[in-house]
Design an enzyme around this catalytic site. Sequence first.
Site, PDB file in Angstrom:
ATOM      1  N   GLY A  13       0.888  -1.162   0.000  1.00 18.14           N
ATOM      2  CA  GLY A  13       0.000   0.000   0.000  1.00 18.14           C
ATOM      3  C   GLY A  13       0.925   1.210   0.000  1.00 18.14           C
ATOM      4  O   GLY A  13       1.691   1.408   0.954  1.00 18.14           O
ATOM      5  N   ALA A  14       0.890   1.948  -1.105  1.00 20.33           N
ATOM      6  CA  ALA A  14       1.803   3.100  -1.229  1.00 20.33           C
ATOM      7  C   ALA A  14       1.016   4.402  -1.254  1.00 20.33           C
ATOM      8  O   ALA A  14       1.391   5.359  -1.914  1.00 20.33           O
ATOM      9  CB  ALA A  14       2.662   2.944  -2.486  1.00 20.33           C
ATOM     10  N   ASP A  37       1.934  -1.315  -4.682  1.00 18.51           N
ATOM     11  CA  ASP A  37       0.526  -0.895  -4.739  1.00 18.51           C
ATOM     12  C   ASP A  37      -0.084  -1.503  -5.997  1.00 18.51           C
ATOM     13  O   ASP A  37       0.635  -1.902  -6.919  1.00 18.51           O
ATOM     14  CB  ASP A  37       0.405   0.634  -4.775  1.00 18.51           C
ATOM     15  N   THR A 123      -3.808  -0.991   8.408  1.00 22.32           N
ATOM     16  CA  THR A 123      -5.140  -0.865   7.802  1.00 22.32           C
ATOM     17  C   THR A 123      -6.257  -0.967   8.848  1.00 22.32           C
ATOM     18  O   THR A 123      -6.215  -1.813   9.741  1.00 22.32           O
ATOM     19  CB  THR A 123      -5.328  -1.993   6.752  1.00 22.32           C
ATOM     20  N   ASN A 124      -7.250  -0.128   8.708  1.00 20.27           N
ATOM     21  CA  ASN A 124      -8.422  -0.128   9.607  1.00 20.27           C
ATOM     22  C   ASN A 124      -9.543  -1.009   9.072  1.00 20.27           C
ATOM     23  O   ASN A 124      -9.604  -1.238   7.873  1.00 20.27           O
ATOM     24  CB  ASN A 124      -8.935   1.305   9.747  1.00 20.27           C
ATOM     25  N   ARG A 155       0.016  11.145  19.986  1.00 20.20           N
ATOM     26  CA  ARG A 155      -0.949  12.263  20.005  1.00 20.20           C
ATOM     27  C   ARG A 155      -1.123  12.785  21.429  1.00 20.20           C
ATOM     28  O   ARG A 155      -1.099  13.999  21.670  1.00 20.20           O
ATOM     29  CB  ARG A 155      -2.301  11.792  19.444  1.00 20.20           C
ATOM     30  N   HIS A 179      -8.129   0.563  18.636  1.00 20.64           N
ATOM     31  CA  HIS A 179      -7.919   1.853  17.978  1.00 20.64           C
ATOM     32  C   HIS A 179      -9.289   2.406  17.611  1.00 20.64           C
ATOM     33  O   HIS A 179      -9.899   1.983  16.659  1.00 20.64           O
ATOM     34  CB  HIS A 179      -7.077   1.617  16.730  1.00 20.64           C
TER      35      HIS A 179
HETATM   36  N1  LIG Z   1      -3.886   2.214  12.530  1.00 19.91           N
HETATM   37  C1  LIG Z   1      -3.853   3.524  12.459  1.00 19.91           C
HETATM   38  O1  LIG Z   1      -3.560   4.188  13.446  1.00 19.91           O
HETATM   39  C2  LIG Z   1      -4.157   4.194  11.155  1.00 19.91           C
HETATM   40  C3  LIG Z   1      -3.831   5.539  10.955  1.00 19.91           C
HETATM   41  C4  LIG Z   1      -4.060   6.113   9.710  1.00 19.91           C
HETATM   42  C5  LIG Z   1      -4.630   5.360   8.693  1.00 19.91           C
HETATM   43  N2  LIG Z   1      -4.974   4.073   8.929  1.00 19.91           N
HETATM   44  C6  LIG Z   1      -5.548   3.222   7.888  1.00 19.91           C
HETATM   45  O2  LIG Z   1      -4.512   2.903   6.972  1.00 19.91           O
HETATM   46  C7  LIG Z   1      -5.083   2.636   5.688  1.00 19.91           C
HETATM   47  C8  LIG Z   1      -4.370   3.459   4.641  1.00 19.91           C
HETATM   48  O3  LIG Z   1      -4.593   4.831   4.841  1.00 19.91           O
HETATM   49  P1  LIG Z   1      -4.054   5.886   3.754  1.00 19.91           P
HETATM   50  O4  LIG Z   1      -4.372   7.223   4.271  1.00 19.91           O
HETATM   51  O5  LIG Z   1      -2.665   5.549   3.364  1.00 19.91           O
HETATM   52  O6  LIG Z   1      -5.023   5.544   2.528  1.00 19.91           O
HETATM   53  P2  LIG Z   1      -4.716   5.745   0.989  1.00 19.91           P
HETATM   54  O7  LIG Z   1      -6.029   5.630   0.301  1.00 19.91           O
HETATM   55  O8  LIG Z   1      -3.887   6.956   0.778  1.00 19.91           O
HETATM   56  O9  LIG Z   1      -3.797   4.477   0.633  1.00 19.91           O
HETATM   57  C9  LIG Z   1      -4.281   3.161   0.594  1.00 19.91           C
HETATM   58  C10 LIG Z   1      -3.579   2.478  -0.570  1.00 19.91           C
HETATM   59  O10 LIG Z   1      -3.974   1.102  -0.591  1.00 19.91           O
HETATM   60  C11 LIG Z   1      -3.956   0.719  -1.952  1.00 19.91           C
HETATM   61  N3  LIG Z   1      -4.669  -0.533  -2.151  1.00 19.91           N
HETATM   62  C12 LIG Z   1      -6.008  -0.742  -2.283  1.00 19.91           C
HETATM   63  N4  LIG Z   1      -6.244  -2.040  -2.500  1.00 19.91           N
HETATM   64  C13 LIG Z   1      -5.045  -2.661  -2.491  1.00 19.91           C
HETATM   65  C14 LIG Z   1      -4.639  -4.007  -2.660  1.00 19.91           C
HETATM   66  N5  LIG Z   1      -5.526  -4.980  -2.894  1.00 19.91           N
HETATM   67  N6  LIG Z   1      -3.323  -4.281  -2.597  1.00 19.91           N
HETATM   68  C15 LIG Z   1      -2.416  -3.309  -2.380  1.00 19.91           C
HETATM   69  N7  LIG Z   1      -2.742  -2.006  -2.231  1.00 19.91           N
HETATM   70  C16 LIG Z   1      -4.045  -1.700  -2.289  1.00 19.91           C
HETATM   71  C17 LIG Z   1      -4.592   1.902  -2.681  1.00 19.91           C
HETATM   72  O11 LIG Z   1      -4.285   1.877  -4.060  1.00 19.91           O
HETATM   73  C18 LIG Z   1      -3.965   3.082  -1.934  1.00 19.91           C
HETATM   74  O12 LIG Z   1      -2.805   3.545  -2.594  1.00 19.91           O
HETATM   75  C19 LIG Z   1      -6.583   2.922   5.836  1.00 19.91           C
HETATM   76  O13 LIG Z   1      -7.271   1.717   6.121  1.00 19.91           O
HETATM   77  C20 LIG Z   1      -6.627   3.848   7.037  1.00 19.91           C
HETATM   78  O14 LIG Z   1      -7.892   3.830   7.661  1.00 19.91           O
HETATM   79  C21 LIG Z   1      -4.740   3.478  10.139  1.00 19.91           C
END
Ligand SMILES: NC(=O)c1ccc[n+]([C@@H]2O[C@H](COP(=O)([O-])OP(=O)(O)OC[C@H]3O[C@@H](n4cnc5c(N)ncnc54)[C@H](O)[C@@H]3O)[C@@H](O)[C@H]2O)c1
Length: 316
Positions: A13-14, A37, A123-124, A155, A179
């Site tokens: 995931g980029a 990605d 991922t959430n 935070r 979380h």
């Molecule tokens: N745990 C935490 O504290 C926390 C904090 C922030 C964000 N998050 C979660 O992290 C995740 C990513 O957030 P983000 O802001 O980077 O989102 P984003 O949309 O910028 O990035 C997500 C990436 O996942 C890619 N993706 C989708 N399906 C895929 C697959 N099958 N294989 C590989 N890549 C795939 C997308 O193309 C996208 O580039 C979300 O689920 C968000 O809710 C969690």
Amino acid sequence: MAAGKKYKIACIGAGNVGASAAQYCAEMELGDIVLFDIVEGMPQGKALDLTEAGPIRGYGSVLTGTNDYADIHGADVCIVTAGLPRKPGMSRLDLLNTNGKIMTTVAENIAKHAPDSTVIIVTNPLDVMVYLGFKKLGFPKERVMGMAGCLDSARMRAFVAMELGVSMKNVDTMVLGSHGDHMVPLPHHTTVSGIPITKLLPQEKIDAIVQRTRKGGGEIVALLKTGSAFYAPGASAARMAQSIIRDEKQLLPCSAYVNGQYGLDDVYIGVPVVLGKDGAEKIVEIEISDEERKALHTSAEEVRTGISGLKEVGIL
Ligand SMILES: NC(=O)c1ccc[n+]([C@@H]2O[C@H](COP(=O)([O-])OP(=O)(O)OC[C@H]3O[C@@H](n4cnc5c(N)ncnc54)[C@H](O)[C@@H]3O)[C@@H](O)[C@H]2O)c1
């Protein structure tokens, strides 16, 4: 992880968080970094951009972008941020279904191409996705963990420092639980250079900081309008990778598999963990109040509801 070895980090995931984690890992020269990605060109473009920042920032990490899982081969640490954020009109179950399918594919490919890696899931919905990842990866529990508490405690540290007008570096804290709204910040374990904040701030200020910490993600979402936080989440994931790769034994709140600790079983939940070369090497049990223990159990129930949801949609 052997000393003197060149490490490899795969960011699966980029998007915003994945690229930000890659940037912090490169800045710390933790190893070479592969950005994966499904979007064609995007991970390649971000890897090249980050490479071009290297001469200025003074890092020598080799960064590559790919759409082919074969390129994560031999990764020591995988940081998983692949997935969608919850969109308006999307139910929690819809999100579980969508991200659950993505997590299943990601886990299968990590198991195939980087079977010896330690996996940090971002991922959430976090703790539920970590549980799913653990089940699908088939790795020992120590090598699968989630990033959340590290961010939530960062935070809270920032909010305490802002309130007191002191350096963030002097503030330490611990946030347990899932979380989300049911996370369990621990004001009694929050200190400024060893001084408990209960001696420095009135109760209503502490309560306000706890509330702000719980809503920390939402505060950023409301300000950004589109998307969610990514600098602090990326930094938190990189910090966990750092402790694992350098075998630093940092004690950090992470989503870890509990089997008996804090009276909880067979669930992933935020607890204090020693992170080292073998992953989540030890869960540390600290004394918490009855009220905090109750909140932790409520938090775990929320995670179990998510796990049941995954079973409902046939993913687990
Ligand atoms: N745990 C935490 O504290 C926390 C904090 C922030 C964000 N998050 C979660 O992290 C995740 C990513 O957030 P983000 O802001 O980077 O989102 P984003 O949309 O910028 O990035 C997500 C990436 O996942 C890619 N993706 C989708 N399906 C895929 C697959 N099958 N294989 C590989 N890549 C795939 C997308 O193309 C996208 O580039 C979300 O689920 C968000 O809710 C969690």
